[in-house]
Write an enzyme that holds these catalytic residues in place. Structure first.
Site, short mmCIF file in Angstrom:
data_model
loop_
_atom_site.label_atom_id
_atom_site.label_comp_id
_atom_site.label_asym_id
_atom_site.label_seq_id
_atom_site.Cartn_x
_atom_site.Cartn_y
_atom_site.Cartn_z
N LYS A 61 0.69 -1.56 -0.02
CA LYS A 61 -0.13 0.01 0.02
C LYS A 61 0.96 1.34 0.24
CE LYS A 61 -4.42 -1.40 0.26
NZ LYS A 61 -5.24 -0.86 -0.68
N SER A 311 0.83 -10.15 -0.72
CA SER A 311 0.50 -8.77 -0.79
C SER A 311 0.78 -7.98 0.70
CB SER A 311 -1.02 -8.30 -1.17
OG SER A 311 -1.97 -8.89 -0.40
#
Length: 409
Positions: A61, A311
């Site tokens: 992110k 992720s």
């Protein structure tokens, strides 16, 4: 690379992603690519992990958040930024803002994991707890932006954010140029869309497979309808991909460029997280383990070499404990046994001796002597055992019966 509201649906291009990669130089890490021998054997071809769980702030992110904030005009930066997130996006915005010298406010649900709240504050953001779910938090953040002039930083529905996430795709092609399939988790869709933009422009032959948790799978019905569709009350342990509606910008890109979207169950997510920890020695959150879950559930469906994008690794220790137990149970490595024995001194010790012989580890014992169902000299014992798998569970049950115990199903 700043977009106004009017052109927020502007198509993201390879040039955008390459520009984001230059912008992120020295800010985001080029994360490692690690091979997985176990998954390679299952798939029948090389499988690699793209370890964004080792990125700064513990997830991908940071990439999109930094590119979005760095692209703001001077007057926009002066007004500060605001975001809403349960954890990963919050930390990405907080660190990106600190690096760029921009004031940040982050709204988080009241039930957000304490480690994620603490980390977001430590990165320099003002944290405001509001609502019970991210949708309520999102509304509060947008109201704050409208009232203060702060720029709202969306977690996935903006071209700058998607371009930043797309740098993961460029790194994959650089680190594994022979890749044939990329498997990536999907929540709102920013990461999958960004990777697809970069990879398909350079290697249209590479297959891209998105993965959603079955309890929060908004993309399959949305793709079938040809437009973003909301699902009611998404439910999954994988909070990083627990999104009820696809973003407009990533949806258009995923519909065009992603080859397939699969779903995985909670049991499969638990098993995948356990595999990452035990076999790869990698701490991965449930959302980050979703590509591994897809590979485990149907290993023959993926042409190799395969790259699975891990992720994120921001998992609450309490959730980690529960998920690991769930994963072990799904693999048949936990067994609950209820049986009756004669209530006399040494009876429990004798029972435990039988279990010791078959190498079953006793985790918990519940001993009941007073129950109308029991005879005068009977006791009921419930045992929670750690075993080595389904075959071992069968051996434990057989050993108990052979020893004369009445096992209650």
């Amino acid at each position: 690379m700043s977009y106004s509201t009017a052109d927020s649906l502007r198509r993201v291009t390879l040039d955008d992603v390459r520009g984001a990669q230059k912008m992120l130089s020295g800010v985001a890490r080029v994360t490692a690519m690690e091979g997985s021998r176990h998954l390679s054997q299952l798939v029948g071809a090389p499988v690699h992990f793209k370890c964004e769980n080792l990125q700064r702030t513990g997830s991908f992110k940071l990439r999109g958040a930094y590119v979005r904030i760095a692209g703001l005009l001077a007057e926009e930066r002066a007004a500060g930024v605001v975001a809403a997130s349960a954890g990963n996006h919050a930390q990405g915005v907080a660190l990106a803002s600190r690096v760029l010298g921009v004031r940040s406010t982050v709204f988080m649900p009241k039930g957000a994991p304490l480690p994620k709240i603490s980390a977001t504050r430590e990165y320099g953001a003002e944290v405001r707890l509001h609502g019970q779910v991210v949708d309520e938090t999102l509304v509060a953040a947008q109201e704050y932006a409208a009232g203060t002039g702060a720029v709202f930083i969306h977690p996935f529905d903006h071209p700058d954010v998607i371009a930043g996430q797309g740098t993961v795709g460029l790194e994959i092609l650089e680190q594994c140029p022979e890749v044939r399939t990329i498997v990536v988790g999907i929540g709102g869709g920013g990461l999958a869309a960004g990777i697809a933009v970069a990879v398909k422009a350079l290697r249209p032959d590479v297959r891209i497979v998105g993965v959603q948790a079955a309890g929060a799978a908004a993309y399959p019905p949305s793709l079938a309808a040809g437009r973003p569709v909301s699902i009611k009350t998404p439910a999954t342990m994988a909070d990083g991909i627990k999104v009820g509606r696809p973003g407009d910008v990533p949806f258009a890109l995923i519909g065009e460029l992603v080859d397939e979207v699969r779903t995985v169950t909670e049991d499969e997510l638990s098993t995948a997280l356990l595999l990452c920890l035990e076999r790869a020695k990698l701490v991965v959150e449930p959302a980050g383990a979703s590509p591994v879950a897809a590979l485990l559930s149907d290993p023959g469906a993926f042409e190799g070499p395969v790259v699975a994008v891990l992720s994120g690794g921001n998992v609450d220790p309490v959730l980690m404990q529960r998920v690991l137990r769930h994963g072990m149970a799904a693999q048949g490595r936990y067994q609950a046994v209820r049986l009756r024995l004669t209530d006399r001194p040494g009876a429990l010790a004798t029972l435990l001796g039988v279990l010791s012989v078959v190498d079953a580890n006793v985790l918990d014992v519940s001993h009941v002597r007073t129950d109308p169902r029991l005879g005068l000299t009977e006791a009921e014992v419930e045992l929670h055992l750690e075993t080595k798998g389904p075959v071992h569970c069968t051996e434990v049950g057989r050993a108990l019966r052979d020893a004369g115990y009445i096992v209650i199903d």
